[in-house]
Design a protein around this motif. Sequence first.
Motif: not given
Length: 337
Positions: A220-229
């Motif tokens: 749920d953290d849009k700043t995390d590198e995993h968000y989009d994937a």
Amino acid sequence: MRYFPAEFEPQSFVQLIFPHPQSDWAPYLEEARQCFVNIANAVARYQPCLIVCDDVDFVKTYFQSHENLIFISYQSDDTWARDCSVLSVIDEDEDEALLLDFTFTGWGGKFDAARDNAMSKAIADVYSAPMQTIDLILEGGGVETNANGSLLTTAECLLNPNRNPHLDKKGMEKELKKQFGVEQILWLNHGYLAGDDTDSHIDTLARFIDTDTIMYIKCDDKTDEHYDALKKMEEELKALRDIDGEPFNLIALPMCNPTFYDDERLPATYANFLIINDAVLLPVYNDPHDNEAIAICKKAFHGRDIIPIDCSVLIRQHGSLHCVTMQFPEDIGLRVE
């Protein structure tokens, strides 16, 4: 016709490989051993646990009770039982269980794996079922079955040129259907965890908890590198259909806060749980989301105890609880004296 039993179906025992000084656990060996002891003791409360180890008499001293624990000697490279152990199927035509010994190359040649690859043949006499050598590079963490004709996997792993470069997607699907007797292969093209050496094993991302339900990691953290994937993976999961054309029930697990060791982000994931008879062993990481993950699993796994196990040390070697275990279905027993 073959049948690939799901993890949530009745089991006979769980197998793990105990850390030794020549493994990658050497820098924090005792801490790692205690985690493996905790896993084995938790399993033994519900069913037998087979422990593969370099020194049986020595490893036995780590356990106060040996009830439901079986020890067998073998010198392994490392301890990732999920990926170097056999996979179990049922040959319904012959009405017998079979053990499929796939080739293990250390996740595409990243690490030495010759002894791990030879392990199953070396200890074959301990199993009550015959073993077949399969000329295919495949790890147990790369496939999930729902016990109703569907196999879930990731394209990043099974179609990676470091595994079986002679097989394209169509060829891989044909091979998987042949070996496991499934009707369809469900592919995920998105989703990964930083620090993961396996090229996105499915058991780090999305898991069948029953025939109709997939539990998966959500960020749920849009700043995390995993968000989009992981967001794209979630959309793929929503679009999947079972063999009857029905969507799966989806249950989201939280993403852990970024966890680092030696300045490297580690693949901490709650999806790497192990389902056993009447219980679920859930990896936790001293993370603020641990309690949320426990609560979600208590609600989702009806009738099973939820046993949190601190796996903070396991993720230093880029795996977790499911990665170091392999369950065997009730049709396959142990030949023990």
